[in-house]
Scaffold this motif. Structure first.
Motif, PDB file in Angstrom:
ATOM      1  N   GLY A  75       0.942  -1.831  -0.125  1.00  0.00           N
ATOM      2  CA  GLY A  75      -0.109  -0.176  -0.338  1.00  0.00           C
ATOM      3  C   GLY A  75       0.871   1.882   0.120  1.00  0.00           C
ATOM      4  N   ASN A  76       1.171   1.364   0.785  1.00  0.00           N
ATOM      5  CA  ASN A  76       2.458   3.220   0.914  1.00  0.00           C
ATOM      6  C   ASN A  76       3.180   3.367   0.065  1.00  0.00           C
ATOM      7  OD1 ASN A  76       0.804   3.198   3.379  1.00  0.00           O
ATOM      8  ND2 ASN A  76       1.920   2.725   4.781  1.00  0.00           N
ATOM      9  N   LYS A  79      -6.169   1.562   0.507  1.00  0.00           N
ATOM     10  CA  LYS A  79      -4.643   1.833   0.098  1.00  0.00           C
ATOM     11  C   LYS A  79      -4.963   1.318  -1.319  1.00  0.00           C
ATOM     12  CE  LYS A  79      -2.596   1.089   4.017  1.00  0.00           C
ATOM     13  NZ  LYS A  79      -1.536  -0.008   5.035  1.00  0.00           N
ATOM     14  N   ASN A  92      -2.716   5.626   6.636  1.00  0.00           N
ATOM     15  CA  ASN A  92      -3.591   5.204   5.593  1.00  0.00           C
ATOM     16  C   ASN A  92      -4.139   4.693   6.013  1.00  0.00           C
ATOM     17  OD1 ASN A  92      -2.325   7.324   3.507  1.00  0.00           O
ATOM     18  ND2 ASN A  92      -0.556   6.152   3.931  1.00  0.00           N
TER      19      ASN A  92
END
Length: 332
Positions: free
Chosen positions: A80-81, A109, A308
């Motif tokens: 995701g990040n 995400k 997030n």
């Protein structure tokens, strides 16, 4: 022979990404300081432009590409990040970007990555499954920028250590969330050169702590990826790991695990006491402090790595929903 990542690489990365990322604040935490009888500060890297520290490494890696590589485009695998940071950095540089992800990654995400214009491909039930699609795209000419085991990624992540050293006087301990090890490798490299007495402690969740288990085994091994509130810390370190396994082994003082209940309590603490909304992976340092797992910390900085979180999940945790139920639905 693999060339080591050095302080020179870190300074070069900091100069390269200047003006493209935020210098994030370091704030004192009176509540945590009172609870653990130590001086605790929080490095709010979740306030980074894309909501996590990953933008540092992604930006440095994108800007380090040759013109030919930029034209070919980049591909990455992500929980995701990293994907969000890579998508943002690629869009700003006009570089085509594809992010491959497993089905375990939370929808928020995925949506965040797509919002920056990158193509998202969902493949399989693990990072290894998604990596297979990345390998196919690389064979077709794309440039792979992995989430952690890459010189430019590690050098970019290490730039947060310079900020911490400038913001925190008489620093004794740094708590760093650990997944594949790109962040803690860069932070530890800088800290141990500048002030070797600083303890660098990595924190992971108990469910699928790949770096922790690999270090105990003495080599990179396969570690099953499991549902967890700290979803951004999921995934393996790669059986052919080049940098981070060795850097963590040689530079990190300790690796500590926290439970799902402790992660949930840390998320609640961050919200009610620190007035911060953070994701499970970013809360693990707070979790370790609250659980009494950090001894003799002195002046301690806990690195908050991301914000997030699925807000529906966040609300359920704040409202006190069963932790196991929340963990098992956090990736739906």
């Amino acid at each position: 022979m693999i060339e080591k990542i050095t302080l020179h690489d870190s300074f070069a990365a900091r100069q390269r990404i200047a003006g493209r990322i935020r210098t994030t604040p370091l704030v004192s935490s009176p509540s945590l300081s009172a609870l653990v009888s130590a001086d605790v500060s929080l490095k709010l890297e979740q306030t980074q432009i894309t909501g996590s520290f990953k933008l540092r490494g992604a930006t440095n890696a994108i800007l380090s590409l040759s013109p030919e590589q930029k034209e070919a485009g980049v591909v990455g695998v992500s929980t995701g990040n990293h994907g969000r940071g890579l998508a943002y950095a690629a869009a700003n540089a006009g570089v085509p970007c594809i992010i491959c992800m497993s089905e375990l990654v939370p929808q928020n995400k995925i949506d965040g990555i797509r919002s920056h214009g990158a193509e998202v491909r969902i493949v399989g039930r693990s990072q290894d499954d998604a990596q297979a699609e990345v390998d196919r795209l690389v064979a077709d000419g794309r440039v792979m920028l992995p989430p952690f085991d890459h010189r430019d990624i590690i050098a970019g992540q290490s730039t947060v250590a310079h900020e911490i050293l400038e913001q925190a006087l008489d620093l004794d301990t740094v708590l760093v969330p650990v997944s594949g090890g790109g962040l803690i490798s860069g932070v530890a490299m800088v800290m141990k050169v500048v002030k070797p007495s600083i303890r660098v402690i990595g924190i992971s969740m108990e469910r699928g702590a790949a770096m922790h288990d690999c270090q105990r085994a003495g080599k990179p091994i396969f570690v099953e990826e499991l549902p967890t509130l700290a979803d951004s810390l999921g995934g393996g370190i790669g059986l052919n790991n080049t940098y981070t396994f060795g850097m963590v082994r040689d530079l990190v003082d300790d690796l500590i695990l926290v439970t799902e209940e402790e992660i949930a309590e840390a998320i609640r603490h961050a919200y009610w006491q620190e007035r911060q909304v953070i994701e499970g992976s970013g809360s693990v340092g707070i979790a370790a402090l609250l659980a009494g797992k950090i001894k003799n910390s002195g002046h301690c900085v806990s690195l908050i790595t991301g914000q997030n979180i699925d807000m529906a999940l966040h609300k359920r945790l704040i409202d006190g929903e069963n932790v196991d139920a929340a963990a098992n639905t956090s990736r739906d």
